[in-house]
Design a protein around this motif. Structure first.
Motif, PDB file in Angstrom:
ATOM      1  N   GLU A 136      13.647  -0.677  -1.216  1.00  0.00           N
ATOM      2  CA  GLU A 136      12.474   0.047  -0.592  1.00  0.00           C
ATOM      3  C   GLU A 136      11.038  -0.069  -1.425  1.00  0.00           C
ATOM      4  O   GLU A 136      10.091  -0.412  -0.773  1.00  0.00           O
ATOM      5  N   LEU A 137      11.257  -0.161  -2.743  1.00  0.00           N
ATOM      6  CA  LEU A 137      10.042  -0.606  -3.650  1.00  0.00           C
ATOM      7  C   LEU A 137       9.427  -1.983  -2.931  1.00  0.00           C
ATOM      8  O   LEU A 137       8.309  -2.324  -2.749  1.00  0.00           O
ATOM      9  N   THR A 138      10.605  -3.056  -2.939  1.00  0.00           N
ATOM     10  CA  THR A 138       9.986  -4.362  -2.775  1.00  0.00           C
ATOM     11  C   THR A 138       9.390  -4.342  -1.368  1.00  0.00           C
ATOM     12  O   THR A 138       8.398  -4.891  -1.091  1.00  0.00           O
ATOM     13  N   ALA A 139      10.000  -3.755  -0.373  1.00  0.00           N
ATOM     14  CA  ALA A 139       9.588  -3.520   1.075  1.00  0.00           C
ATOM     15  C   ALA A 139       8.152  -3.194   1.117  1.00  0.00           C
ATOM     16  O   ALA A 139       7.361  -3.383   1.782  1.00  0.00           O
ATOM     17  N   TRP A 140       8.047  -2.031   0.298  1.00  0.00           N
ATOM     18  CA  TRP A 140       6.599  -1.124   0.379  1.00  0.00           C
ATOM     19  C   TRP A 140       5.301  -1.931  -0.314  1.00  0.00           C
ATOM     20  O   TRP A 140       4.385  -1.997   0.358  1.00  0.00           O
ATOM     21  N   LEU A 141       5.873  -2.549  -1.321  1.00  0.00           N
ATOM     22  CA  LEU A 141       5.080  -3.379  -2.039  1.00  0.00           C
ATOM     23  C   LEU A 141       4.394  -4.588  -1.057  1.00  0.00           C
ATOM     24  O   LEU A 141       3.544  -5.243  -1.220  1.00  0.00           O
ATOM     25  N   ALA A 142       5.476  -5.156  -0.259  1.00  0.00           N
ATOM     26  CA  ALA A 142       5.283  -6.383   0.581  1.00  0.00           C
ATOM     27  C   ALA A 142       4.658  -5.891   1.980  1.00  0.00           C
ATOM     28  O   ALA A 142       4.394  -6.672   2.809  1.00  0.00           O
ATOM     29  N   SER A 143       4.270  -4.514   2.026  1.00  0.00           N
ATOM     30  CA  SER A 143       3.707  -3.839   3.368  1.00  0.00           C
ATOM     31  C   SER A 143       4.790  -4.129   4.447  1.00  0.00           C
ATOM     32  O   SER A 143       4.314  -4.292   5.662  1.00  0.00           O
ATOM     33  N   GLU A 144       6.022  -4.052   4.110  1.00  0.00           N
ATOM     34  CA  GLU A 144       7.031  -4.143   5.128  1.00  0.00           C
ATOM     35  C   GLU A 144       7.309  -2.595   5.721  1.00  0.00           C
ATOM     36  O   GLU A 144       8.288  -2.570   6.285  1.00  0.00           O
ATOM     37  N   ARG A 145       6.870  -1.517   4.893  1.00  0.00           N
ATOM     38  CA  ARG A 145       7.252  -0.180   5.120  1.00  0.00           C
ATOM     39  C   ARG A 145       5.976   0.560   4.667  1.00  0.00           C
ATOM     40  O   ARG A 145       5.237   0.284   3.876  1.00  0.00           O
ATOM     41  N   ASP A 146       5.756   1.425   5.603  1.00  0.00           N
ATOM     42  CA  ASP A 146       4.467   2.146   5.430  1.00  0.00           C
ATOM     43  C   ASP A 146       4.641   3.521   4.238  1.00  0.00           C
ATOM     44  O   ASP A 146       3.669   3.574   3.619  1.00  0.00           O
ATOM     45  N   LEU A 147       5.607   4.047   4.153  1.00  0.00           N
ATOM     46  CA  LEU A 147       5.934   5.108   3.281  1.00  0.00           C
ATOM     47  C   LEU A 147       6.455   4.353   1.973  1.00  0.00           C
ATOM     48  O   LEU A 147       7.157   3.619   1.935  1.00  0.00           O
ATOM     49  N   PRO A 148       5.681   5.182   0.817  1.00  0.00           N
ATOM     50  CA  PRO A 148       6.435   4.776  -0.401  1.00  0.00           C
ATOM     51  C   PRO A 148       7.879   5.056  -0.303  1.00  0.00           C
ATOM     52  O   PRO A 148       8.582   5.971   0.347  1.00  0.00           O
ATOM     53  N   PRO A 149       8.769   4.485  -1.488  1.00  0.00           N
ATOM     54  CA  PRO A 149      10.276   4.811  -1.417  1.00  0.00           C
ATOM     55  C   PRO A 149      10.548   6.028  -1.744  1.00  0.00           C
ATOM     56  O   PRO A 149       9.725   6.896  -2.168  1.00  0.00           O
ATOM     57  N   GLU A 150      11.640   6.460  -1.379  1.00  0.00           N
ATOM     58  CA  GLU A 150      12.053   7.870  -1.591  1.00  0.00           C
ATOM     59  C   GLU A 150      12.161   8.228  -3.111  1.00  0.00           C
ATOM     60  O   GLU A 150      12.492   9.246  -3.471  1.00  0.00           O
ATOM     61  N   TRP A 151      12.135   7.125  -3.948  1.00  0.00           N
ATOM     62  CA  TRP A 151      12.378   7.578  -5.552  1.00  0.00           C
ATOM     63  C   TRP A 151      11.078   8.407  -5.966  1.00  0.00           C
ATOM     64  O   TRP A 151      10.126   7.779  -5.787  1.00  0.00           O
ATOM     65  N   PRO A 152      11.566   9.430  -6.747  1.00  0.00           N
ATOM     66  CA  PRO A 152      10.253  10.175  -7.327  1.00  0.00           C
ATOM     67  C   PRO A 152       9.239   9.328  -8.116  1.00  0.00           C
ATOM     68  O   PRO A 152       9.353   8.640  -8.900  1.00  0.00           O
ATOM     69  N   GLY A 153       7.985   9.704  -7.603  1.00  0.00           N
ATOM     70  CA  GLY A 153       6.754   9.278  -8.307  1.00  0.00           C
ATOM     71  C   GLY A 153       6.537   7.848  -7.905  1.00  0.00           C
ATOM     72  O   GLY A 153       5.205   7.374  -8.305  1.00  0.00           O
ATOM     73  N   LEU A 154       6.983   7.123  -7.364  1.00  0.00           N
ATOM     74  CA  LEU A 154       6.269   6.022  -6.872  1.00  0.00           C
ATOM     75  C   LEU A 154       5.176   5.840  -6.333  1.00  0.00           C
ATOM     76  O   LEU A 154       4.549   4.681  -6.030  1.00  0.00           O
ATOM     77  N   GLU A 155       4.936   6.626  -5.509  1.00  0.00           N
ATOM     78  CA  GLU A 155       3.368   6.723  -4.835  1.00  0.00           C
ATOM     79  C   GLU A 155       2.327   6.479  -5.538  1.00  0.00           C
ATOM     80  O   GLU A 155       1.265   6.006  -5.236  1.00  0.00           O
ATOM     81  N   ILE A 156       2.610   6.530  -7.087  1.00  0.00           N
ATOM     82  CA  ILE A 156       1.271   6.501  -7.777  1.00  0.00           C
ATOM     83  C   ILE A 156       0.909   4.902  -7.754  1.00  0.00           C
ATOM     84  O   ILE A 156      -0.141   4.764  -8.347  1.00  0.00           O
ATOM     85  N   PHE A 157       1.932   4.129  -7.328  1.00  0.00           N
ATOM     86  CA  PHE A 157       1.491   2.654  -7.245  1.00  0.00           C
ATOM     87  C   PHE A 157       0.677   2.201  -5.838  1.00  0.00           C
ATOM     88  O   PHE A 157       0.406   0.975  -5.933  1.00  0.00           O
ATOM     89  N   ALA A 158       0.367   3.094  -5.198  1.00  0.00           N
ATOM     90  CA  ALA A 158      -0.359   2.956  -4.050  1.00  0.00           C
ATOM     91  C   ALA A 158      -1.657   2.066  -4.279  1.00  0.00           C
ATOM     92  O   ALA A 158      -1.808   1.081  -3.434  1.00  0.00           O
ATOM     93  N   PRO A 159      -2.457   2.068  -5.286  1.00  0.00           N
ATOM     94  CA  PRO A 159      -3.572   1.353  -5.709  1.00  0.00           C
ATOM     95  C   PRO A 159      -3.141  -0.044  -5.789  1.00  0.00           C
ATOM     96  O   PRO A 159      -3.979  -0.947  -5.662  1.00  0.00           O
ATOM     97  N   ALA A 160      -1.852  -0.286  -6.261  1.00  0.00           N
ATOM     98  CA  ALA A 160      -1.346  -1.656  -6.736  1.00  0.00           C
ATOM     99  C   ALA A 160      -1.016  -2.358  -5.275  1.00  0.00           C
ATOM    100  O   ALA A 160      -0.952  -3.749  -5.473  1.00  0.00           O
ATOM    101  N   LEU A 161      -0.871  -1.849  -4.102  1.00  0.00           N
ATOM    102  CA  LEU A 161      -0.310  -2.662  -2.989  1.00  0.00           C
ATOM    103  C   LEU A 161      -1.353  -3.713  -2.615  1.00  0.00           C
ATOM    104  O   LEU A 161      -0.669  -4.987  -2.396  1.00  0.00           O
TER     105      LEU A 161
END
Length: 144
Positions: free
Chosen positions: A91-116
């Motif tokens: 999920e992290l890999t897909a989110w970083l690659a813009s293959e999914r809109d929502l951050p992964p379910e893992w707690p806290g990973l949304e803080i990496f949105a500025p790195a997208l």
């Protein structure tokens, strides 16, 4: 430093990596490196009789983003199964690659949105999750 990318939350996390020492006799150890920046994460893992992570050891030599990501991984990995770790990694890999809109379910990973938009930073962010999933897979094979 770019303020939106390296914000206070990320810098605090980078300074709070749990399990920051190697395990004495781990069931498995994996080291992952980012060829882009040279960041390196080593993860040791032991599993319990149900195949869940029971002990972690880590050595993290990475940029603040890699350190923060490893801290989040380590903070929530104990008690997780291989399937949960692989899902988080994928999920992290897909989110970083813009293959999914929502951050992964893992707690806290949304803080990496500025790195997208900064794809050169993505390998470092993925390191801890990749190393943990691979180490758990190896440890599971050792148990069998």
């Amino acid at each position: 430093m770019n303020a939106p990318l390296y914000n206070n939350q990320i810098l605090r996390l980078a300074a709070s990596i749990p399990f920051h020492e190697r395990l004495a006799d781990p069931m498995a150890s994996v080291e992952k490196r980012s060829p882009v920046c040279g960041s390196r994460v080593t993860v040791d893992v032991d599993l319990d009789e149900d195949g869940r992570v029971k002990a972690i050891g880590m050595v993290v030599r990475a940029c603040a983003l890699g350190q923060a990501s490893a801290a989040l991984m380590g903070a929530h990995a104990v008690g997780r199964t291989l399937a949960e770790l692989e899902t988080a990694r994928d999920e992290l890999t897909a989110w970083l690659a813009s293959e999914r809109d929502l951050p992964p379910e893992w707690p806290g990973l949304e803080i990496f949105a500025p790195a997208l938009p900064h794809s050169a930073r993505h390998p470092s962010i993925r390191l801890g999750f990749e190393a943990m999933a691979e180490a758990a897979a190896q440890a599971l094979r050792v148990r069998v």
